[in-house]
Design a protein around this motif. Structure first.
Motif, short mmCIF file in Angstrom:
data_model
loop_
_atom_site.label_atom_id
_atom_site.label_comp_id
_atom_site.label_asym_id
_atom_site.label_seq_id
_atom_site.Cartn_x
_atom_site.Cartn_y
_atom_site.Cartn_z
N PHE A 40 7.61 2.96 -59.64
CA PHE A 40 6.97 2.69 -60.80
C PHE A 40 6.76 3.67 -61.58
CE2 PHE A 40 3.43 0.73 -63.51
CZ PHE A 40 4.37 -0.02 -64.27
N TYR A 41 5.96 4.65 -60.85
CA TYR A 41 5.44 5.72 -61.70
C TYR A 41 6.59 6.67 -62.03
CZ TYR A 41 3.90 10.58 -61.91
OH TYR A 41 3.73 11.89 -62.29
N ILE A 42 7.80 6.60 -61.28
CA ILE A 42 8.99 7.48 -61.63
C ILE A 42 9.38 6.83 -62.68
CG2 ILE A 42 11.47 8.00 -60.88
CD1 ILE A 42 10.41 8.61 -57.98
N PHE A 43 9.70 5.56 -62.81
CA PHE A 43 10.31 4.79 -63.98
C PHE A 43 9.46 5.09 -65.13
CE2 PHE A 43 10.02 0.93 -66.94
CZ PHE A 43 11.31 1.13 -67.00
N LEU A 44 8.13 4.98 -65.04
CA LEU A 44 7.13 5.23 -66.55
C LEU A 44 7.37 6.62 -66.87
CD1 LEU A 44 4.07 3.36 -65.88
CD2 LEU A 44 6.11 2.85 -67.41
N ARG A 45 7.68 7.47 -66.13
CA ARG A 45 7.46 9.03 -66.49
C ARG A 45 8.85 9.31 -66.96
NH1 ARG A 45 6.91 13.78 -62.31
NH2 ARG A 45 9.07 13.81 -61.53
N GLY A 46 9.72 8.61 -66.67
CA GLY A 46 10.99 8.99 -66.94
C GLY A 46 11.31 9.63 -68.09
N HIS A 47 10.98 9.14 -69.35
CA HIS A 47 11.49 9.46 -70.64
C HIS A 47 11.01 10.91 -70.89
CE1 HIS A 47 13.38 7.86 -73.82
NE2 HIS A 47 12.32 8.07 -74.66
N ASN A 48 9.89 11.46 -70.21
CA ASN A 48 9.30 12.64 -70.36
C ASN A 48 9.62 13.80 -69.23
OD1 ASN A 48 8.48 12.47 -73.08
ND2 ASN A 48 6.64 11.15 -72.49
N GLU A 49 9.61 13.11 -68.15
CA GLU A 49 9.58 14.00 -66.92
C GLU A 49 10.71 13.55 -66.12
OE1 GLU A 49 7.66 16.40 -66.07
OE2 GLU A 49 6.50 16.51 -67.83
N PRO A 50 11.35 14.26 -65.14
CA PRO A 50 12.40 13.92 -64.35
C PRO A 50 12.17 12.41 -63.93
CG PRO A 50 12.12 16.06 -63.82
CD PRO A 50 11.01 15.68 -64.78
N GLY A 51 13.17 11.51 -63.76
CA GLY A 51 12.79 10.30 -63.48
C GLY A 51 13.62 9.34 -64.28
N GLY A 52 13.26 8.15 -64.23
CA GLY A 52 13.93 7.00 -64.91
C GLY A 52 14.19 5.84 -64.13
N GLY A 53 15.02 4.98 -64.97
CA GLY A 53 15.47 3.75 -64.49
C GLY A 53 16.50 3.98 -63.03
N PHE A 54 17.51 4.75 -63.31
CA PHE A 54 18.41 4.75 -62.16
C PHE A 54 17.73 5.41 -60.90
CE2 PHE A 54 21.90 5.40 -65.35
CZ PHE A 54 22.75 4.69 -64.91
N ILE A 55 16.78 6.52 -61.10
CA ILE A 55 16.08 6.79 -59.80
C ILE A 55 15.22 5.87 -59.20
CG2 ILE A 55 14.77 8.87 -59.07
CD1 ILE A 55 16.17 10.54 -61.54
N SER A 56 14.28 5.45 -60.15
CA SER A 56 13.07 4.53 -59.61
C SER A 56 13.74 3.28 -58.86
CB SER A 56 12.34 3.97 -60.67
OG SER A 56 12.88 3.22 -61.72
N GLY A 57 15.13 2.61 -59.53
CA GLY A 57 15.79 1.71 -58.96
C GLY A 57 16.27 1.96 -57.69
N LEU A 58 16.72 3.33 -57.48
CA LEU A 58 17.10 3.53 -56.09
C LEU A 58 16.05 3.68 -55.11
CD1 LEU A 58 19.76 6.19 -57.16
CD2 LEU A 58 20.41 4.37 -55.82
N VAL A 59 14.77 4.39 -55.74
CA VAL A 59 13.63 4.27 -54.67
C VAL A 59 13.09 3.00 -54.42
CG1 VAL A 59 11.27 5.20 -54.77
CG2 VAL A 59 13.06 6.31 -55.54
N VAL A 60 13.21 2.06 -55.05
CA VAL A 60 12.47 0.76 -54.84
C VAL A 60 13.60 -0.15 -53.96
CG1 VAL A 60 12.33 -1.70 -55.79
CG2 VAL A 60 11.29 0.52 -56.84
N SER A 61 15.04 0.07 -54.24
CA SER A 61 16.08 -0.31 -53.13
C SER A 61 15.76 0.13 -51.73
CB SER A 61 17.44 0.08 -53.66
OG SER A 61 17.77 -0.44 -54.83
N ILE A 62 15.39 1.45 -51.71
CA ILE A 62 15.24 2.08 -50.55
C ILE A 62 13.92 1.43 -49.66
CG2 ILE A 62 14.53 4.03 -48.98
CD1 ILE A 62 16.49 5.51 -51.21
N GLY A 63 13.01 0.99 -50.48
CA GLY A 63 11.79 0.42 -50.10
C GLY A 63 12.28 -0.76 -49.47
N VAL A 64 13.09 -1.67 -50.17
CA VAL A 64 13.28 -2.98 -49.76
C VAL A 64 14.24 -2.93 -48.59
CG1 VAL A 64 14.17 -5.16 -50.28
CG2 VAL A 64 13.11 -3.74 -51.97
N VAL A 65 14.93 -1.98 -48.49
CA VAL A 65 16.24 -1.84 -47.55
C VAL A 65 15.31 -1.66 -46.17
CG1 VAL A 65 18.05 -0.45 -46.63
CG2 VAL A 65 17.95 -1.21 -48.88
#
Lengths: 119, 955
Positions: free
Chosen positions: B810-835
């Motif tokens: 969630f943090y990576i998603f929110l900060r994505g617009h201004n800092e490294p991060g964003g929807g692609f990366i947070s999506g992958l991170v969350v997927s790993i958590g579920v996997v």
């Protein structure tokens, strides 16, 4: 630095090509993955190499790495995951269906004689 | 009526017969007739302006830069042909209504017929030659469908294929010719091209253009040596033959020669090619026609012969020749359509078209006899019928034509052609209708119902009227001739009359008729001689050519594409290397403009590890588990490289993708053999290694040279850097590019990702439904299983980690617009958590706790992203225009709200859904293969054991 990155690209390409030419699905898939890395890095270098200046705007800085290749490579990485998954699935399906994970169909496996009109 | 509507009506109407088919045959034919009639009447409304000599145009400008415009033109020539196409079309439709049997699908037939009609009308009304080419090809395609309408007959299929091959190849040649012509004239508009006679004829490209265009015309109009397809196309139902081969399809080539006459004709090249082809065709086909026993084959060759006649007339390049050609087109269309329909009637009623089995029909089918006899006599060139007049004009023109400097060559050949033409006409009358009535017809012949004989009877009316009173047709023919000639010639003054005095043409005509009668008297010995003469059989030659072409194609395809993937891969790689090497050695390389940058120890270490890992991977790839670890190292080093080279977003993406890829490959490896056996020979490995090294060197050299030089033009990313904050409201330029500047790209990419995941899901479903399922169920594990499949430590750890991972995502998603991060990366991170939950606690336990199916998540993601884009329409902005604002809600600091974040949410959901659906699909396979599946999160659970013990003890 440029020499090093170019070497890395070359080595990954060579390894990728060699594995691509193997006869079983698994090494071929790994070869494609290696080639993907090489291509992604190559695309990335089209923005030229910049150290210590990520394209995140900061006050007082006026030189940044080229953001466009990075954006393109980012989506390329994600898409290549999708494609790898599809290829793996196809390879797996073929193996499970035939107990054979060769990538080559023998030339005699398919009779390619077209069906002619018989008067 | 607008020209567009006239052209569009048949095409639109083509939809109706298929729909009306269920309403009955009469309704089906009725609607077709009505559509044609509407187009016909629409054409007639333009008659006054055509008669006044106006040229009507209608245009829609589409791509003027490429010369692609929808422009139509109606002048005398176009009107004449459109009148023939639509007028005879109406009669054919009425005829076909009664001709087709109940087994034929009438809706299909009329749909094809209207398509063909529309394409023909399109050809004759086109003002743009590119448009004309499209209609030209459409006639080839629709005539293929019509000729092969009786799909159950092999002759029908072969004839259709031959017609398509020949006319299609000619069409391709014509495309080239027309493009050259357009290049010379500087415009693709016919009206412009026709003005540029000198420019075109003086161009060095005139001859190639002429030959290519004539190839198209000759193939379409069945001129020697392409005449052979037409008789084979006679396998079509008779209405098709009557329509295609009297008035339309085969006249398309003639039409084009007439249309192009002002710019192409009049040169020695045109004269020699066109006149020779026409003369040979005329004589040869007339001779062959005489000896054909099939009524339709006879008519087919006679059509070829008459087309040759018209071609020869156009070839002479004189205004008189052009006028005679136009006149003969009109006459031929009338008597030939009537003859084809009569042949169809005979076939329909007597159940045979074989002349040898017919005879004496005069008494049994008097109406048909009258119609066919008048038409045939007209074709033979008997006075007081229209065929006589144009044949006379042809002979007159022939006496003034000298080919190859040989005097009398053309007149003699023309007379011989006429002689045989008269002979086969007389044979048709004599052997079919005259003579004694026989008693061995396959069916009892009698005159057909009115619906069948009325259409040909109507066509006989102009045959007689023009024949008796030629002045009726004279103004019309001269009008058309004027539009053919354009500014290239004056319409001849000659009057149309039956008696010209004792001119040479009259004697030639008499010689032809008398000679024709003599030939018929000597028919038996002549036939015996003909049958004993060896002749090349066009069909055999054609099929031999096709077979050898197919053989070459097969050789090339099987040589390149024999089912061996490793071969294609090798060919592909080698081709790329060779092409690249060629470019490298022939191009020029600018001097370097950038300095080499210094290398630190970390860089070297990363590079070394990467190279070592690749080397290990290549050397030890036979151990598949090990190779997975090694490729993981490669990926890891690549992501570290991204960190070092100022690409934090890429590093994060590469890292997370690496994790899910390895998990995916592990899941797959579960089923695959764990080792790759040695199969390839040493030689082969050396060869592959050589190719690989060359390829690697090439990639190295290219990358190295590339990096030492600046971009040739300023990269557009300067715009992105300058506008990222001002216009996109974000400081992380990479993310702003993804969700804003190039949001449409990203939108497409998440859709691709979603489709890939759905494809994997579908493949899994198919596998699980098919024979693979049983194989999976009976599968023997090839490795010992761990006693504790779901270890407690891991279960506990992953479950504690899950909220943390979600928080990080969630943090990576929110900060994505201004800092490294964003929807692609947070999506992958969350997927790993579920996997991790799947891995630790097992498939059954996890999926039981899953609330939303992953398909839905993908769909929701794409939908949200799409709706965000559509949202900008409501404020009158283009798709995916983003907006942002800063708000302050106490007790928080001021923060930014951007529509791009909503789009990023869509990306996030699509990535999570796609990754999870792929991995889940793989693990579904795994689940099917395992015998026991625990519902419990952990295999070893002391409290459960205690409870079980208690229960056991109680029992």
């Amino acid at each position: 630095m440029e020499l090093l990155v170019a070497c890395v690209i070359g080595v990954m390409t060579a390894g990728g090509i060699y594995l691509l030419l193997r006869l079983r699905t698994f090494p071929v898939i790994l070869g494609i993955s290696l080639l993907t890395y090489a291509v992604n890095v190559f695309l990335f270098t089209s923005g030229r190499l910049v150290v210590g200046a990520p394209p995140v705007l900061r006050d007082g800085m006026d030189a940044y790495a080229d953001p466009l290749p990075q954006a393109l490579v980012l989506t390329a990485i994600v898409i290549s995951f999708g494609m790898t998954a599809v290829v793996v699935m196809i390879g797996l399906g073929a193996f499970l269906g035939s107990d054979d994970d060769h990538v080559d169909d023998g030339p005699h496996d398919h009779d390619s004689t077209p069906v002619e009109d018989q008067p | 009526m607008s020209l567009f509507i006239i052209v569009a009506l048949p095409f639109l109407g083509a939809l109706l017969p298929g729909l009306m088919y269920t309403a009955g045959r009469a309704a089906c034919a009725g609607v077709t007739f009505t559509v044609s009639l509407a187009a016909f009447l629409g054409l007639l409304t333009n008659l006054p302006s055509v008669l006044a000599g106006e040229v009507l145009t209608a245009r829609i400008i589409w791509m003027p830069e490429l010369g692609l415009n929808l422009t139509l033109m109606l002048d005398g020539l176009g009107f004449f042909f459109a009148l023939l196409i639509l007028g005879i079309g109406l009669l054919i439709i009425a005829y076909a209504r009664h001709y087709l049997s109940r087994d034929d699908h009438m809706g299909e037939f009329f749909t094809y017929l209207l398509l063909f009609q529309g394409a023909m009308v399109g050809i004759v009304l086109s003002d743009n030659i590119l448009l004309l080419l499209i209609f030209w090809e459409l006639t080839s395609l629709s005539s293929f469908l019509l000729i092969g309408f009786w799909k159950h007959l092999p002759e029908g299929r072969q004839g259709a294929r031959m017609a398509l091959t020949v006319t299609g190849m000619g069409g391709l040649a014509m495309v080239g010719g027309m493009l050259i012509l357009g290049q010379i004239a500087g415009s693709y508009d016919l009206s412009v091209i026709l003005q540029n006679r000198e420019l075109i004829q003086e161009s060095p490209l005139y001859l190639p253009a002429l030959i290519l265009i004539l190839l198209g015309c000759f193939t379409k109009s069945a001129q020697f040596p392409f005449h052979f397809w037409l008789p084979h196309a006679m396998a079509a139902p008779t209405p098709v033959s009557a329509y295609l081969h009297s008035a339309t399809m085969v006249k398309a080539g003639i039409f084009l020669m007439a249309r192009m006459w002002p710019v192409l004709a009049g040169t020695p090249e045109w004269f020699v090619i066109v006149t020779t082809a026409g003369l040979i065709t005329m004589v040869l086909a007339a001779v062959i026609a005489l000896f054909k026993h099939d009524l339709k084959a006879l008519l087919a060759f006679s059509t070829v012969s008459h087309l040759g006649l018209i071609t020869m007339l156009l070839g002479t390049g004189t205004p008189f020749g052009a006028m005679a050609a136009i006149f003969h087109i009109l006459n031929h269309a009338t008597f030939k359509a009537a003859l084809f329909m009569s042949a169809g009637i005979i076939d329909h009623e007597a159940h045979t078209r074989d002349i040898r089995r017919l005879g004496g029909l005069r008494k049994l089918m008097p109406i048909t006899f009258v119609i066919a006899t008048l038409a045939a006599l007209s074709m033979a060139g008997i006075p007081f019928l229209n065929g006589f007049l144009s044949k006379e004009m042809m002979l007159e023109e022939a006496t003034h034509t000298t080919l190859f400097g040989i005097p009398n060559l053309v007149p003699i050949l023309a007379t011989v052609g006429s002689l045989f033409s008269a002979a086969y006409c007389f044979r048709l009358i004599g052997h079919v209708f005259l003579g004694p009535v026989r008693d061995d017809y396959p069916a009892k012949p009698h005159d057909p119902p009115t619906g069948l004989w009325l259409p040909p009877a109507l066509l006989i009316v102009p045959v007689i009227v023009i024949g008796v009173a030629p002045f009726v047709a004279e103004p019309f023919v001269k009008l058309i001739t004027a539009s053919v000639l354009g500014e290239a010639g004056e319409v001849p003054k000659a009057y149309f009359k039956i008696w010209h005095g004792l001119v040479p043409a009259l004697f030639m005509s008499m010689a032809a008729v008398v000679g024709g009668l003599l030939v018929l008297l000597l028919f038996k010995p002549l036939l015996a001689a003909w049958d004993n003469t060896p002749r090349p059989e066009a069909k055999v030659i054609f099929e031999g050519l096709i077979e050898s072409a197919a053989g070459v194609a097969r050789w090339v395809i099987l040589g390149l594409h024999n089912g061996a993937f490793s071969r294609y891969a090798l060919i592909g790689v080698a081709t790329i290397i060779v092409a690249g090497g060629y470019a490298w050695t022939t191009g020029t390389i600018a001097p370097p403009t950038r300095e080499l940058q210094a290398v630190g120890p970390v860089h070297v270490a990363t590079g070394l590890m990467l190279v070592t890992a690749v080397a290990g991977l290549v050397l030890m790839h036979r151990n598949r588990l090990l190779s997975l670890i090694l490729i993981g190292i490669v990926g890891l080093m690549v992501s570290i490289g991204f960190v070092l080279l100022s690409a934090p977003d890429l590093a994060m993406t590469q890292f997370t993708v690496e994790v899910v890829t390895i998990i995916l490959l592990l899941l797959a490896l579960n089923f695959l053999p764990k080792r790759t056996p040695v199969e390839s020979t040493l030689l082969r490995r050396v060869r592959d290694g050589g190719v690989a090294i060359v390829g690697g060197l090439a990639a190295f050299a290219m990358a190295y040279h590339y990096m030492l030089r600046d971009a040739v033009v300023a990269p557009i990313s300067e715009f992105h850097l300058a506008n990222s904050y001002k216009g996109g409201g974000g400081t992380n330029v990479v993310n702003v590019i993804l969700v804003d500047f190039r949001g449409f790209d990203t939108y497409g990419e998440i859709i691709v990702l979603g489709i890939a995941a759905l494809l994997i899901y579908a493949l899994t479903e198919t596998l699980l439904d098919g024979p693979v399922r049983a194989r999976l169920l009976n599968r023997k594990l090839d490795q010992a299983r761990a006693g504790d499949v779901h270890p407690m430590m891991m279960v506990v750890l992953t479950r504690v980690l899950l909220p943390v991972v979600l928080l990080v995502g969630f943090y990576i998603f929110l900060r994505g617009h201004n800092e490294p991060g964003g929807g692609f990366i947070s999506g992958l991170v969350v997927s790993i958590g579920v996997v991790m939950q799947y891995m630790a606690s097992g498939f059954a336990w996890t999926s039981a706790r899953l609330r939303y199916p992953y398909h839905g998540v993908i769909g929701a993601g794409v939908l949200i992203a799409g709706l965000t884009g559509i949202g900008s329409w409501f404020v009158s902005k283009p798709f995916l225009t983003s907006d942002f604002t800063y708000v302050r809600i106490p007790p928080f600091n001021e923060f930014e709200l951007a529509t791009a974040a909503l789009f990023d949410l869509g990306v996030f959901l699509a990535v999570v859904g796609a990754v999870m659906l792929s991995l889940e699909s793989f693990s579904r396979l795994a689940r099917r293969a395992h015998y026991d599946e625990s519902e419990h999160p952990m295999d070893i659970d002391p409290s459960r054991d205690a409870a079980a013990n208690e229960a056991g003890g109680a029992a």
